[in-house]
Design a protein around this motif. Structure first.
Motif, short mmCIF file in Angstrom:
data_model
loop_
_atom_site.label_atom_id
_atom_site.label_comp_id
_atom_site.label_asym_id
_atom_site.label_seq_id
_atom_site.Cartn_x
_atom_site.Cartn_y
_atom_site.Cartn_z
N ALA A 398 38.49 -28.55 -5.74
CA ALA A 398 39.09 -29.80 -5.26
C ALA A 398 39.85 -30.53 -6.36
O ALA A 398 41.02 -30.87 -6.21
CB ALA A 398 38.00 -30.70 -4.67
N ASP A 399 39.19 -30.79 -7.49
CA ASP A 399 39.81 -31.62 -8.54
C ASP A 399 39.97 -30.89 -9.86
O ASP A 399 40.39 -31.50 -10.85
CB ASP A 399 38.98 -32.88 -8.76
CG ASP A 399 37.49 -32.56 -8.89
OD1 ASP A 399 37.15 -31.41 -9.24
OD2 ASP A 399 36.68 -33.46 -8.62
N GLN A 400 39.63 -29.58 -9.91
CA GLN A 400 39.81 -28.76 -11.12
C GLN A 400 38.97 -29.26 -12.30
O GLN A 400 39.31 -29.02 -13.45
CB GLN A 400 41.28 -28.71 -11.52
CG GLN A 400 42.16 -27.99 -10.51
CD GLN A 400 41.78 -26.52 -10.35
OE1 GLN A 400 41.84 -25.75 -11.29
NE2 GLN A 400 41.37 -26.16 -9.14
N ASN A 401 37.88 -29.96 -12.02
CA ASN A 401 36.97 -30.38 -13.08
C ASN A 401 36.00 -29.26 -13.43
O ASN A 401 35.58 -28.49 -12.56
CB ASN A 401 36.16 -31.62 -12.65
CG ASN A 401 36.99 -32.89 -12.67
OD1 ASN A 401 37.88 -33.04 -13.50
ND2 ASN A 401 36.71 -33.80 -11.77
N ILE A 402 35.64 -29.18 -14.70
CA ILE A 402 34.63 -28.22 -15.14
C ILE A 402 33.25 -28.69 -14.67
O ILE A 402 32.96 -29.89 -14.70
CB ILE A 402 34.64 -28.09 -16.67
CG1 ILE A 402 35.98 -27.54 -17.14
CG2 ILE A 402 33.51 -27.18 -17.16
CD1 ILE A 402 36.23 -26.11 -16.76
N TYR A 403 32.42 -27.74 -14.25
CA TYR A 403 31.03 -28.10 -13.99
C TYR A 403 30.12 -27.10 -14.70
O TYR A 403 30.48 -25.95 -14.94
CB TYR A 403 30.72 -28.14 -12.48
CG TYR A 403 30.94 -26.84 -11.74
CD1 TYR A 403 29.98 -25.82 -11.77
CD2 TYR A 403 32.08 -26.64 -10.97
CE1 TYR A 403 30.17 -24.63 -11.07
CE2 TYR A 403 32.29 -25.46 -10.28
CZ TYR A 403 31.32 -24.46 -10.33
OH TYR A 403 31.51 -23.30 -9.65
N ILE A 404 28.92 -27.60 -15.05
CA ILE A 404 27.91 -26.78 -15.71
C ILE A 404 26.70 -26.69 -14.79
O ILE A 404 26.19 -27.72 -14.33
CB ILE A 404 27.48 -27.37 -17.07
CG1 ILE A 404 28.70 -27.71 -17.94
CG2 ILE A 404 26.57 -26.40 -17.81
CD1 ILE A 404 28.34 -28.37 -19.25
N ASP A 405 26.26 -25.48 -14.52
CA ASP A 405 25.06 -25.26 -13.70
C ASP A 405 23.88 -24.93 -14.61
O ASP A 405 23.99 -24.04 -15.47
CB ASP A 405 25.28 -24.12 -12.72
CG ASP A 405 26.19 -24.51 -11.56
OD1 ASP A 405 26.25 -25.71 -11.26
OD2 ASP A 405 26.84 -23.62 -10.98
N TYR A 406 22.80 -25.65 -14.45
CA TYR A 406 21.56 -25.41 -15.18
C TYR A 406 20.52 -24.89 -14.19
O TYR A 406 20.27 -25.52 -13.15
CB TYR A 406 21.03 -26.71 -15.81
CG TYR A 406 21.95 -27.33 -16.84
CD1 TYR A 406 21.75 -27.11 -18.20
CD2 TYR A 406 23.00 -28.16 -16.46
CE1 TYR A 406 22.58 -27.70 -19.15
CE2 TYR A 406 23.84 -28.75 -17.40
CZ TYR A 406 23.62 -28.51 -18.74
OH TYR A 406 24.45 -29.09 -19.67
#
Length: 539
Positions: A398-406
């Motif tokens: 949607a917004d091309q933001n980085i996300y980190i999955d823990y």
């Protein structure tokens, strides 16, 4: 057919070596000022200190040199009690007086050997400030050395933003490689074809264009193809059943019947071949059908690949990843603290959370976790919602933001929990985090707004992008595939070969292992051959 690809491969190698040299050698020459706190080297590398700009006042305050205090704002001027429109302000110990020691509008960069300095002039009584820019993993720290030369004040800035940034784009995309090969091959096809037609076949006028009949008929073929598809989509053109209709419908159907039954045109073979022998004509028609099928398949594959190919951020650490835009690294938030959470008591309206982006922590509630949900005030009411030792990165559509999955959970109860932290770039914010709970899914959502969520372009160790060796391998295997594919079709339908004879240049390939063996033996014998003539027997 291999000449266009070989020529394009040569251009690819030259350009890739130039890019690799520009990136691996680092910044070169002087750094020319492009704004108050930006400069650009001669080979495209840049320095950008904008993220260190203070908001509403100086970014660095009360910098002590052992005698005086200094307030510094790198990218814009500020005003306070004793300094007006100053980038660097010197104050005495008791804050009774101050002097402007430089202004941003009068800044310039200077290189001394491998060292880079940022000068601010225009201070009171000719005062000047000189700041040495040192590349570091720190966010930004400033050290004052005082007045080393009369009315010249020295500082050293250590920051990741003082690192020279590699010019962008840093690598050829797969699409760029394909387009480069296509256009170079297209140009070489025409150039070589016109030379062959002019001097090899003594053609004149427009006949020197290779496959001139195909190119002159191409607009009509495209038009017929579009109309044929449209005719098919419309269900056979409406009144084709013959119920009265008009002559227009009848002639349209006849036209498309003729189009579908006509021998297909072929780009690489002259239509005169059909007049010479039936085998050549059959070969041409079979080759045309095969190429058209393969062309449609390749086109669909490229469209699917283009649609599915997206930006990725490759993991380089628990809280660090690299994409084509640069590096995102949250480690400055950790600040060397592993035993305590960086963010504590984050509320989603129901529960509290502790979070540490880059390392697991332990405290009164949690043990060896990066994300901890605290359900109450007692130490036994907590849940492991993710560990820094098990992270992965992604980019939201949607917004091309980085996300980190823990990933976390309780192995004993076999209940898995995970947390997703969406990183929002804001150069003016150090760190702000919000919790949104899990909605009953045991997948907890957070949003981290920080300047460390912004990409910073830094060189990758060992170089980045497509290496020259990779380009050579891509071109080589594509050429090998085309050579075998077209060669087998030609041997099968053009010469009527059967069995292993359909292999193009089969005698060479079948003899190649023996030739290699003979060459190795000959090399190890230093060129000496058996006097009995054994070397003559090598086939």
């Amino acid at each position: 057919m291999s000449w266009p690809f070989a020529f394009s491969a040569l251009l690819l190698l030259v350009s890739s070596f130039q890019r690799a040299a520009a990136q691996d050698d680092g910044p070169k020459g002087t750094c020319k000022r492009t704004s108050t706190c930006k400069c650009k080297y001669e080979n495209g590398w840049t320095i950008d200190l904008t993220p260190l700009k203070g908001v509403g006042g100086p970014r660095f305050t009360d910098i002590w040199d052992g005698q005086y205090y200094y307030d510094v704002n790198l990218c814009s001027d500020f005003s306070q009690t004793h300094c007006s429109s100053a980038t660097v302000c010197q104050r005495d110990l008791y804050n009774e007086w101050g002097f402007t020691c430089g202004q941003s509008q009068n800044s310039y960069f200077a290189t001394e050997g491998t060292r880079l300095f940022l000068y601010y002039i225009g201070g009171e009584d000719g005062r000047t400030s000189r700041i040495e820019l040192t590349c570091s993993t720190e966010d930004g720290s400033l050290v004052a050395f005082g007045e080393t030369i009369e009315l010249e004040y020295d500082f050293e800035l250590k920051s990741i933003y003082a690192c020279a940034q590699v010019p962008q784009p840093s690598a050829l995309s797969p699409g760029s490689v394909l387009l480069l090969i296509f256009f170079v091959g297209f140009i070489v096809y025409f150039c070589v074809g016109m030379i062959v037609m002019r001097f090899g076949r003594h053609a004149e006028g427009r006949e020197i264009v290779p496959n001139v009949l195909f190119w002159t008929q191409l607009p009509g073929l495209v038009k017929d193809g579009v109309l044929f598809i449209w005719h098919t989509i419309r269900g056979g053109g409406g009144g084709s059943s013959g119920d009265g209709g008009g002559t227009g419908t009848s002639s349209t159907n006849t036209k498309y019947d003729t189009l579908c039954s006509a021998p297909p045109r072929l780009l690489f073979l002259s239509p005169l071949t059909c007049a010479s022998s039936q085998r050549s004509c059959d070969f041409r028609n079979e080759m045309s059908r095969t190429i058209m099928r393969c062309g449609v398949g390749v086109l669909l594959s490229l469209l699917l690949a283009t649609g599915c190919y997206g930006e990725v951020c490759k993991k380089e650490g628990p809280c660090k990843c690299r994409s084509s835009k640069g590096v995102m690294d949250l480690s400055p938030l950790q600040n060397g603290t592993d035993s305590e959470p960086i963010f504590s008591q984050i509320s989603d309206g129901k529960y509290l959370y502790d979070y540490s982006p880059c390392a697991d922590f332990s405290n009164n509630h949690c043990t060896d976790v990066a994300v901890c949900q605290v359900a109450g005030n007692t130490s036994d009411s907590w849940f492991n919602c993710g560990k820094a030792t098990d992270t992965s990165f992604g980019i939201s559509d949607a917004d091309q933001n980085i996300y980190i999955d823990y990933k976390g959970g309780d192995p004993q109860s076999n209940i898995s929990r995970s947390s997703r932290v969406i990183c929002v770039c804001d150069p003016s914010t150090r760190a702000l985090i919000e919790a949104f709970g899990d909605g009953g899914t045991l997948e907890y959502d957070f949003t981290l707004t920080s300047k460390y969520c912004c990409f910073v372009s830094v060189p990758q160790e060992g170089g980045g992008g497509i290496s020259p060796g990779s380009i050579m391998l891509i071109v080589f295997f594509n050429l090998l595939f085309v050579y075998l594919f077209v060669g087998i079709l030609y041997m099968k339908f053009g010469t009527g070969a059967q069995g292993k004879e359909v292999m193009p240049n089969g005698n060479f390939w079948f003899a190649l292992p023996g030739l290699i063996k003979s060459g190795i033996v000959f090399t190890f014998r230093c060129g000496k051959v058996d006097t009995a003539g054994s070397y003559e027997n090598i086939k």
